[in-house]
Structure formats: C-alpha cells, structure tokens
Design a protein around this motif. Sequence first.
Motif, PDB file in Angstrom:
ATOM      1  N   TYR D  17      -6.963  19.806 -49.004  1.00  0.00           N
ATOM      2  CA  TYR D  17      -8.151  19.132 -49.526  1.00  0.00           C
ATOM      3  C   TYR D  17      -9.221  18.926 -48.459  1.00  0.00           C
ATOM      4  CZ  TYR D  17      -5.765  18.074 -53.972  1.00  0.00           C
ATOM      5  OH  TYR D  17      -5.126  18.148 -55.187  1.00  0.00           O
ATOM      6  N   VAL D 186      -6.575   9.286 -54.580  1.00  0.00           N
ATOM      7  CA  VAL D 186      -5.299   9.980 -54.436  1.00  0.00           C
ATOM      8  C   VAL D 186      -5.408  11.215 -53.538  1.00  0.00           C
ATOM      9  CG1 VAL D 186      -3.389  11.031 -55.721  1.00  0.00           C
ATOM     10  CG2 VAL D 186      -4.637   9.114 -56.713  1.00  0.00           C
ATOM     11  N   SER D 187      -6.595  11.777 -53.411  1.00  0.00           N
ATOM     12  CA  SER D 187      -6.728  12.965 -52.556  1.00  0.00           C
ATOM     13  C   SER D 187      -6.349  12.660 -51.121  1.00  0.00           C
ATOM     14  CB  SER D 187      -8.147  13.517 -52.625  1.00  0.00           C
ATOM     15  OG  SER D 187      -9.083  12.578 -52.149  1.00  0.00           O
ATOM     16  N   ARG D 191      -2.743  17.720 -50.842  1.00  0.00           N
ATOM     17  CA  ARG D 191      -2.654  18.595 -52.015  1.00  0.00           C
ATOM     18  C   ARG D 191      -1.228  18.861 -52.469  1.00  0.00           C
ATOM     19  NH1 ARG D 191      -3.201  24.454 -52.012  1.00  0.00           N
ATOM     20  NH2 ARG D 191      -3.597  25.160 -54.123  1.00  0.00           N
ATOM     21  N   LYS D 192      -0.280  18.568 -51.629  1.00  0.00           N
ATOM     22  CA  LYS D 192       1.120  18.846 -51.952  1.00  0.00           C
ATOM     23  C   LYS D 192       1.582  17.931 -53.086  1.00  0.00           C
ATOM     24  CE  LYS D 192       5.429  18.876 -49.268  1.00  0.00           C
ATOM     25  NZ  LYS D 192       6.158  19.835 -50.091  1.00  0.00           N
ATOM     26  N   ALA D 193       2.256  18.527 -54.082  1.00  0.00           N
ATOM     27  CA  ALA D 193       2.741  17.737 -55.212  1.00  0.00           C
ATOM     28  C   ALA D 193       3.822  16.754 -54.766  1.00  0.00           C
ATOM     29  CB  ALA D 193       3.294  18.661 -56.298  1.00  0.00           C
ATOM     30  N   THR D 197       2.194  10.749 -56.446  1.00  0.00           N
ATOM     31  CA  THR D 197       0.819  11.144 -56.741  1.00  0.00           C
ATOM     32  C   THR D 197       0.722  11.974 -58.017  1.00  0.00           C
ATOM     33  OG1 THR D 197       1.078  13.052 -55.287  1.00  0.00           O
ATOM     34  CG2 THR D 197       0.052  11.079 -54.337  1.00  0.00           C
ATOM     35  N   SER D 198       1.789  11.979 -58.807  1.00  0.00           N
ATOM     36  CA  SER D 198       1.721  12.617 -60.119  1.00  0.00           C
ATOM     37  C   SER D 198       0.799  11.806 -61.029  1.00  0.00           C
ATOM     38  CB  SER D 198       3.115  12.681 -60.749  1.00  0.00           C
ATOM     39  OG  SER D 198       3.890  13.663 -60.125  1.00  0.00           O
ATOM     40  N   ASN D 234      -6.402   4.608 -58.702  1.00  0.00           N
ATOM     41  CA  ASN D 234      -6.354   5.683 -59.702  1.00  0.00           C
ATOM     42  C   ASN D 234      -7.694   6.411 -59.808  1.00  0.00           C
ATOM     43  OD1 ASN D 234      -7.269   3.201 -60.734  1.00  0.00           O
ATOM     44  ND2 ASN D 234      -7.175   4.040 -62.790  1.00  0.00           N
ATOM     45  N   PHE D 235      -8.083   7.002 -58.687  1.00  0.00           N
ATOM     46  CA  PHE D 235      -9.281   7.842 -58.675  1.00  0.00           C
ATOM     47  C   PHE D 235      -9.043   8.924 -57.629  1.00  0.00           C
ATOM     48  CE2 PHE D 235      -9.854   3.906 -56.334  1.00  0.00           C
ATOM     49  CZ  PHE D 235     -10.249   4.305 -55.082  1.00  0.00           C
ATOM     50  N   LYS D 236      -9.832   9.965 -57.681  1.00  0.00           N
ATOM     51  CA  LYS D 236      -9.547  11.122 -56.849  1.00  0.00           C
ATOM     52  C   LYS D 236     -10.026  10.969 -55.408  1.00  0.00           C
ATOM     53  CE  LYS D 236     -10.263  15.291 -58.691  1.00  0.00           C
ATOM     54  NZ  LYS D 236     -10.738  16.389 -59.589  1.00  0.00           N
TER      55      LYS D 236
END
Lengths: 339, 339, 339, 339
Positions: D17, D186-187, D191-193, D197-198, D234-236
């Motif tokens: 990211y 959350v970024s 970027r890894k799942a 962070t789901s 809860n935002f990017k």
Amino acid sequence: MEHVKSIPCAVFGASGYSGVELVSLLHNHPHFSLEYAFSSSAREDAEPIASLYPQLAGQLDVILQPWHSDLLSQLAQQVRVVFLALPHEASAAIAPALINAGLVVFDLSGAFRLRDSSAHFQAYGFARPDDLPTEIPYGLAEWTTLIGTEQLIAVPGCYPTVSSLALKPVMSLIDGVPMVNAVSGVSGAGRKAAGHTSFCEVSLAAYGVATHRHQPEIAQAIGRDVIFVPHLGNFKRGILATIYAPLKSGVSQATVDKAYQQAYAAEPLVRLCQQPPAIKNVVGTAFCDIHAVVHQNHLIICAAIDNLLKGAAAQAVQLANQYFDFAPALGLQQRGGVV
Amino acid sequence: MEHVKSIPCAVFGASGYSGVELVSLLHNHPHFSLEYAFSSSAREDAEPIASLYPQLAGQLDVILQPWHSDLLSQLAQQVRVVFLALPHEASAAIAPALINAGLVVFDLSGAFRLRDSSAHFQAYGFARPDDLPTEIPYGLAEWTTLIGTEQLIAVPGCYPTVSSLALKPVMSLIDGVPMVNAVSGVSGAGRKAAGHTSFCEVSLAAYGVATHRHQPEIAQAIGRDVIFVPHLGNFKRGILATIYAPLKSGVSQATVDKAYQQAYAAEPLVRLCQQPPAIKNVVGTAFCDIHAVVHQNHLIICAAIDNLLKGAAAQAVQLANQYFDFAPALGLQQRGGVV
Amino acid sequence: MEHVKSIPCAVFGASGYSGVELVSLLHNHPHFSLEYAFSSSAREDAEPIASLYPQLAGQLDVILQPWHSDLLSQLAQQVRVVFLALPHEASAAIAPALINAGLVVFDLSGAFRLRDSSAHFQAYGFARPDDLPTEIPYGLAEWTTLIGTEQLIAVPGCYPTVSSLALKPVMSLIDGVPMVNAVSGVSGAGRKAAGHTSFCEVSLAAYGVATHRHQPEIAQAIGRDVIFVPHLGNFKRGILATIYAPLKSGVSQATVDKAYQQAYAAEPLVRLCQQPPAIKNVVGTAFCDIHAVVHQNHLIICAAIDNLLKGAAAQAVQLANQYFDFAPALGLQQRGGVV
Amino acid sequence: MEHVKSIPCAVFGASGYSGVELVSLLHNHPHFSLEYAFSSSAREDAEPIASLYPQLAGQLDVILQPWHSDLLSQLAQQVRVVFLALPHEASAAIAPALINAGLVVFDLSGAFRLRDSSAHFQAYGFARPDDLPTEIPYGLAEWTTLIGTEQLIAVPGCYPTVSSLALKPVMSLIDGVPMVNAVSGVSGAGRKAAGHTSFCEVSLAAYGVATHRHQPEIAQAIGRDVIFVPHLGNFKRGILATIYAPLKSGVSQATVDKAYQQAYAAEPLVRLCQQPPAIKNVVGTAFCDIHAVVHQNHLIICAAIDNLLKGAAAQAVQLANQYFDFAPALGLQQRGGVV
C-alpha cells in the motif's frame, strides 16, 4: 498554446457536490481559468470554498459568491463559458439569459436533456422555457461532436452516462429491451440533508423502480426502450451498472469485443476491462470501465464510473475540451475527487 | 411440550460465520438443546465460543471442541440431529458416517444440493460419496415438506434461497430466462482471511459472472435456466437480489400479486412488501422480503434476506422445526445475529 | 409472577432511535406491557411503527399515535410508567404534568440530569420547571438504588453512562483529572436529518471539544472535574471511550482489577474484559465492556456500550426493572437492536 | 531545471500500500524519474502494476519486477535514490548493500528509526546490522534538515509522524506526559490478508495498549515519555490523533497558537485549523491538519494525516525534495491516493 489558457469560465452551483468537483477540475485545468464560482450558500461578502470543504484549504483558493442577475453583463464581458451545476428548474430559469448574453452554457442538470416535451414534463414537473436554441446537443462525450458554435450543451445524467456508454456500441447486436441494474453512491443524491441519505438510514435498496427520470433519458440515448432499476448503495461515490440484454441469434463474444474495440479503442477515458470493474477502480477518476460477457445468448455488461466525475463534472470538462478542440482528457487524468 | 425440549443436537463447523449463528439459534431455541459444538479452531482442551466471538461473553456459554472420529458412537448415543456448517468437501466426507450412525443430518454446504452428478462435479470439483440416501430433499423451507423420516437434508445456498423464494411463485407467469442480479455482504465469503475480503479491498463489483456454482442450483430450484450475476458489496450481512424476467403476454400486476399471496400469505418468514426492501430491513432476521412490479411486460422483483440466517442458519432451523413438527418460525422471531 | 406482567407503560417519542429501541424492549419484556407509543411523526389516525421502520414488519405490531394533552387522564388511568424519549425541552415541559397525574417517569433526555441549575441552564439553554420532585435520582443503573417510590428518574446520557461506569470503581485510585476520549456512532445524533450526519459528510472527527454538555454530567457522576472530547465516528451504533487517568503513587494492576471486581462481579450487564473491547462486541446488547491497564503510573481504560441500548433504552428498562424489583437484566439479554 | 528531471530512482516493495503510493507520486513527480519498481509479488517476466491495482490502468504504466541481488550493480549505475517500502527486517537486510553501492536510501520501515539498540530490539525482535552509517537522520520532514550527503534516511512511522508534528511545537509548554489517542484506517496494517483486518472483523477498538512499537519512536521524537494508545478504525485511510497533555501553569491559548504559528506558518504541508480536523479532510493529501485547544490547564490537540501519504510515501518524497533542494511540497499538491 499559452493563449488558450485565457478561456475564462464560471461555475454556478459551486458548493454542491458536482459543483465543487467542477471548480476543482477547472481550477487545475491548463487551458481554462475559473473566474467566478457562484453559490447560494455563499455569504454576501465572499466565502472561501474551504470554509464549506475544509479538505480544500491550502489547495484550492476559490471564493464563492452569491449570484445576482445584475452581475450578468459583467459576467458576459469577463467569461466565455458557464457551467451550471444547479437544480433542474434553476437551470431552466437562468440558462436563456446566459445564452442571450452570448455565453456558452454547459448544463449539468436535467433541464435540457429530454427532447420530447411531454416526457420532459412528466419527468421534471415543469415545462422548459420557449426561448432556447433549436439544437441542444446531448453531450454524451464519446458519442457527440461539438464544433464550437453550440450555445447550450446538455450534459448527461450520471446513470445515463454509464448505461449509454455501455450499451451504444452493441445496440445493433441486441434483440429486445436491455435491463439496467445500477447502484449509485449516496453523493448522487446531492449535498442537501435528507432522511433517506442520513448515515444511519442508508442501506442497499432499489428505488424509483421503473419510474426514475433517467429511464427515458437512457432510452433516448440508446434509441430503444429500456428497463432501469436504480439502487442506493452504502458508499459515497461511484455507480456500478450491471446490464442484461438479449442478443440477436448467434452473436459471439468476439463480435461483442470487436464492437467495443471499434467504439472505444481510441477513447482515452473508456477502459475495456478483462474483469468486472469494482467501484473503487473508477472513484476519483474520469474513466468509464466496461466489461462484457456473452452467456446463454444474452449480453451481461458491467460498467462503472465516478458519478460526480465521468457522470457529471469531468464529462462537462471533457465536452468543453472538445468544444475548444483540446485533447479530450486534458485536465482529467489525475486521480482525485473532493467529496 | 416440555418433552420436545429434549431434542439434542450438535453443530459441526461451529466457529464459522454460519456455524456461530446456528449455535446461537439452537442455544436459544425452546425445543432443541445444543449438546456439542465442534470446531477445528478449538484447542484440544475445550474453548469457550466467546474467546473467538467476544460479543458472546456472558450470553452464550458454549464450549467448542475439536471433532475426532472416535467420538462418533458417543455422539450417536447423545444427539439426534446434526447440523453441518462445514466446507463442501468436508461435509461430503463426514455425512455418510453420521447418517449410518443413525443421526439426522442438516447439511448447510453445497455437497448435496445438486441432483445432477456432472453439474455437481463441475461446480464443486469432487464427486459425491456413493453411500448416500436415495432421496436427499433440497430444503427450500417454504417449498419443502419434511415428514421426519429423512436422513439427510440439503439446506440451500444463500443466493439460491432468496432467488428461488422470489421466483417460484411466478414461474408459470414468466416467459423466458430470469436474470438474477444479486449483491451479497462479505460474510458470505466466510470467516477465513483472504485478499479479496480484506477491509481495504472490498468494493462493490460483480464476480463469477455466469460461472457461479449457485447458478445451476437456482436453475434446479426453479426448474428453468437462469442468468445469475453475483456481486460482492461493501457491507457485512445480507443479500439483495433484483430479478428481471420477461412475462407472458398480458400478465397484470394483480395476477402477480395474487401469485405471491397464494404462495406466502400463510408463511410467517416471508414478507410481501409495498416498497423495495433494503438490506437493513432483513439483517439480523429470518425473513425474506419480496417486492414485485410489472413494467413493460417484464417482472422486476426485489428480494432480500440475511445470508447467514434465512440464507443459512435460520433456514436450517426452520427445516428442523418442520422435521419435528414445530411451528416453522419457532426460535426464529428475535432480531439478532452474532457476526 | 404472572401478575407483574400487568405493569402497563407508555413511551413518548416512540419513533426516534432511542424510542423505537424502548418500544422493542418493552414489547418483548416479560413483565411490562406497552399500552401506548406516542410520536409526533404519527398520523392522526394511528400508524404502524413498521411504516417508519419496515424492518419491524411482522415482528413488532405497535401503533404510533400522536400525543394530545387531553389524553392525560386516560393515560394516568391505564398505565403506571412512562418513558420519555423526547427532546430535552419537550421532556421538561411535559414531565411535571405526568408526575402530577401519578405516573412514574423515566426520562431519557438531559432535562433532569444536572443538579446544578446554572450548569443546567448553560448546557441546555432553558431553565427547568419549578414544580418538580425534590429528589430526582440520576439513574446510572449499577450505581443507583431505586426503591419504587420515586416519581421521576433521570436516565443518564450515553457518553456519561460509559464514562462513569468505567471511572467510578477507580476514582479513589486516581490522582487528578481523568481524560475521556470517546467516539460515538452516528445514531447518537438522533433520527432527524442534518448536514453533519449525512452519509457523505460523516468522517471521524472530534466535536464540541471541552464544551459538550455531557462533560458536566460526567463530572457530576464521578464527583470530579473531567476533560471530555467526544468524536463522531463512521458507524451507526456504539460508543468506545478510551480514558486516561493519572494514578496515585504505587497503584498496581492488581489493585485496579480488584476495584473493578468489587464493583461489577455481581453485575450481569458489565463485562470485565481481558482485551480492549471493540464496538461490535457491544452493539445490539445491553452490556458495558470494560478493560483497564496500568501503565507509567496512569490508568488506561477502554470501555464500550451500545449508545441506544445501555446508553439509553436498555438502561431505562434496567432502571425500571430495579424500580419494580425485577432482575436487573430481565428482558435485556437478547442480542438485537432495531436501528 | 530540466536537468533535475533526471534524478532516477527505484522503489522496493512497490506493490504494497505504501509502495504503490510511492510509485504513483514518483511517476508523476516533475523532478524524479522512476526507473525500477521491485516487488516480490511480480511474476518473473514483468507485471504491469495495473494487474494488481486495476484502478491504475491507463494512468500509471509501471512494470513491477522481482528483485535479485545480481541486479545491484546495474541498479547502482542507473539510479541515484532508492525508496524501501519493505517489511522491517527485509529493509534491515538489504539497506547496507544498497548504501555500499553508493545509493541514497529512504527507508519507510521501522528498521532504522530507533537510536537505542535495546529499544529497537525490543520493538522489532531483531538486531540491526553493524555496517550502517554513523548518522541516520530521523526524517520527520518539518523538523529535519537534509543537506544531500546523507546515505540513509529513516522515514518516520505513521503514528509518530502525526503525533510528533502535533506535539513538538508545544513541548516546552507541557508539564508531564502527553497522552496520544490515535485511530488509524485499516490500510495501516498493510496489504497482506489477515483475520483482524478482514472486512467483517474490523470494528473500532484499541490494540497494543501501551505496548505498540511506535510508542518509543514518539518518545524519541519528542524527547519525553509518552502514553500511546492506537486504535483500528473502520475506514481505509487516515489517522486521527487526539492528544491530551497537562500544561505548565498559566499557559494561554494565545501562547499555544503562537507556538504553532512559529513552527508551521511557513510550512506548506501543515495546516493549522480553526476546527477539529476530520479524517476525510486529509485523506488523499500530504497535509497534516492540527487544531489545539487549551482547557482546564490541559492542551487538547486534534491532528490528522493520511497514513499512506504524509505518514509514509508523501513524507518520503518530501524528504527527497529536501535532499535535492526542491520545494518541499513539489509533486505533493494534488489530491489523490491509489488504494
């Protein structure tokens, strides 16, 4: 080309969501200069746009001012182009005077889009003024040719833009009525507070099923009846249209792909995609992303735009670029978006 | 009816999103008692479900334990019903042994839904075991009759549930292929972390266009081909299906309304709505909301469910209610939802 | 206990966000019966609550009706308890008449919370009526004893509930001013549409820094000055308070833990957590989750509630339970939430 | 200045990211040219960045390639500057070789930020290599002077950037330990799942209370102990820090305002705000917004940045601008953001 920098313009409705995007695009455009930003939200003594949009502080030093009709002659002397990001009826009311004063008007409202008077009246609830130019081009940018003598250009609505861009290349392959399922971000409803766009109330749902005023507009743009179901989605910006259309017998994926290539291979603001586009791919851009699949003798098209940019402000600027013979994507290639 | 309280049951896959909803519904159900909650996430020495779902602390004191095949005889002695909320292939692998041990199995996976073997193999990539009951009812609850002697019941998928409930009452009025545009919340993808369901990646988009394994399932349920385009939406729970179907000539709104009334007037978990349903109306409930409009000789249906409840756990319990001759909505009338 | 089922009650402001939660809780409560749900949004001829909240169709068949003062004697004959979920000034205006008519009033507004008249006037901009009971308990449920003879109970605000529950057990350990950083979901601003709660405008930010009317309320509840900074967050429900407080010299984690255990070990609606609580853990519940850590001679407390339940409707019902000597969590143990 | 356009550079970790933001900024920068974008996600035979980030199709035609150590001499010949957007340990491993090859390294990881070896080891779990430059500037851009001879610059972390920018101008006015309450999009987790962070798991909550590795980094940057509580929101994108600090006796609002003016009046990327900043005001920008209020002898500061820009990629470019004596905000004034 430094001389073209001097094309002065004005924005009406500059504090609305489409208006502020217009202001931002024009302010950063290499060949337009924004001279006036009118807004009924502005206090009499001029208001920095950053007082309404604090994200613009230090980036976009534009002053909002209220419009008064006695500013008309001054405006006509100082600018050449006017962009109207006003409510439909307000656009209808002011456009004739602006045109008569010699200004070129790009109107982002629905006031001048529908050619059929009764369809217009049914959709908008008011009759259009009489004293309008005979020809008012419907400015679906990739499908319009502006030659620079038009007086008034109707900029398409957000849903019709994405729907028509998706459908027009393949209309000759379609047999029957296309069905457009579209989901829009909440900014499509404008900046005015309302119950159904309150944070706690927004939740994916259809609205205006088969009664939305963009249905006749899409039908006019594609030249055929259409079934259109808009939805409000729980995101701020963007429209995703998923379109279902029965194909004429034997139409192949290759034929469909070729039709899109022919229509858009040379268009810088349409992207033909290998995967169904996500809303996030187009948000903050002037692109329309299109993906189409042939299945069971139907065509399934997924298309996405940013409703405030390609569906409003960016398309208006794209049309103005065309009007003045600039490259179509000039000033539209940055990622961004104010709201 | 105190004696019916004693129907003991077990859940496999209890820590997944559908599994935990099952656990919650069964734990609060007046006539089922949850004896075992198996989960491969559980540590050997038993783990409170609240350690995975802290929202359940003080509310749902259930212990997760790992499953071992040597527990089978004990399980068969102590419970009568088993709910499988497992991956498809895991369900296929374990169901025969459970059935042979005399247990009634409600399977929430796709392992037993498709009757056609080749369609099944194409959709799921594995063949089903041979030693299965001859009849495996497809449990679309409002359209199924369970008599209490079945050994294995295939609980429908989330998309097929909402699509079939919306379409079955009107199939005789439809002329041609229905098109199902469906948007699901992210919980439909399960609890396992994956790139496309990461918070920053989710954005409304179609996926599996015309290739999703729920397409043949819907086709089987409605007895006709269907075009199905699923979308991932940026919300946690719920599915909204907007369905487009060409009508036979002359079908009126009244005929459509009557068809839905006849199908569902007596069904407590289907609501026929005057307005298009929003996702939020059904989230946390076992309802399916349906709204249908006739327009241009097409039917436009909007239908919504909670994917984890009516689309999974609540439908399984509704079927179990039917199996044991309880009221269909017993234990399903509270608003709620764990995830 | 069947006789206690007969405690009839009424809700004023039943269509607001707190009001509808009250209606839902009371409707499902084993020992209260909801006789009237008054709402100024109701049409004269009675309106089902599901026409405003379609999610409640088939679940909560309550009729909203407008309030008229000539209904007072009828109301006083038919109900015993009234819950006011009204704007502050409306509560102040109507409460005296209700009390004089012999009704027990649980008021969810701020009209009666602050004991100091000048603090009240400064916070709310109006003076309270004169004809009030001498004693108006401030109903922080875990810290209040109601004996069933009170006439008017002031139900605490949402921020003060979570802040005070977090701080009161440890006030004797704190040396100085606690600092409360709180983030609330948008439903805290109520159901009325407003620009700052429009979907496109909401974005995490502080507001009312050191000027919010809940600051004096928290100070009153904990008996000490406090610094309070509320924030609006981009979610619908819930409040997370992160509190920073300097500790007296030498206070250990064990001492802190013991203080919380002593305060809340027997309280069914407070959960002492090993991990910092997430908003989602409490949304839809009547719980207050608390986690506290000693670090660098400071106490860091994370506490969370659902603002509409423990911060409003559920706390009111909890107080009513106490008033009538029911178990404190009676009717409050289901997961749910209407909005 | 056309010659300065020729400063060639490379990005490592280009598909993460922060990495993709770096790629975008450098690609559009007037005086840097991006020659290489290395990514371990790239297939051997080169991969367009748009295949990972489809939003960049037609906008950012950059090819990702895997890094191999035998590319080092070629790299050292062709580029002058390297930006590392790698995991901490990967940065530590590769930086010495790059420096030894004569490259200037801007490292965005935490590998080189903490000067104290034991604090570093405790925070990151590995020891730094021995063969490092004696001086590694900590590049908090507004507080650092780079002269263009440095070999390795440690770019600050996202939380420390916003916290330190907010605190440094007023440290001499503060008496005691500042408390930093910060909420990140959350970024920030990359970027890894991962489970936490789901999409369905994210919900506002504190984490790493008083144990986060950015706490010692902030303490080092401000020269004093600090209490730091990070939260996941809860935002990017974006971080909002709300900071509480006891003031020395008698410090006035005017004194505070003057301190900020002196520090930042000439800084183009810090905005001193009259209102508490919202996350949305800074998302997609390189700004740090700061608002400070004196209350009850405490200072309450609200500060916001975009974690991926001012908190990572844009600050790195700002430092590189300074290194080469360009204007600090060069190439950083557009609104945008890729993720």
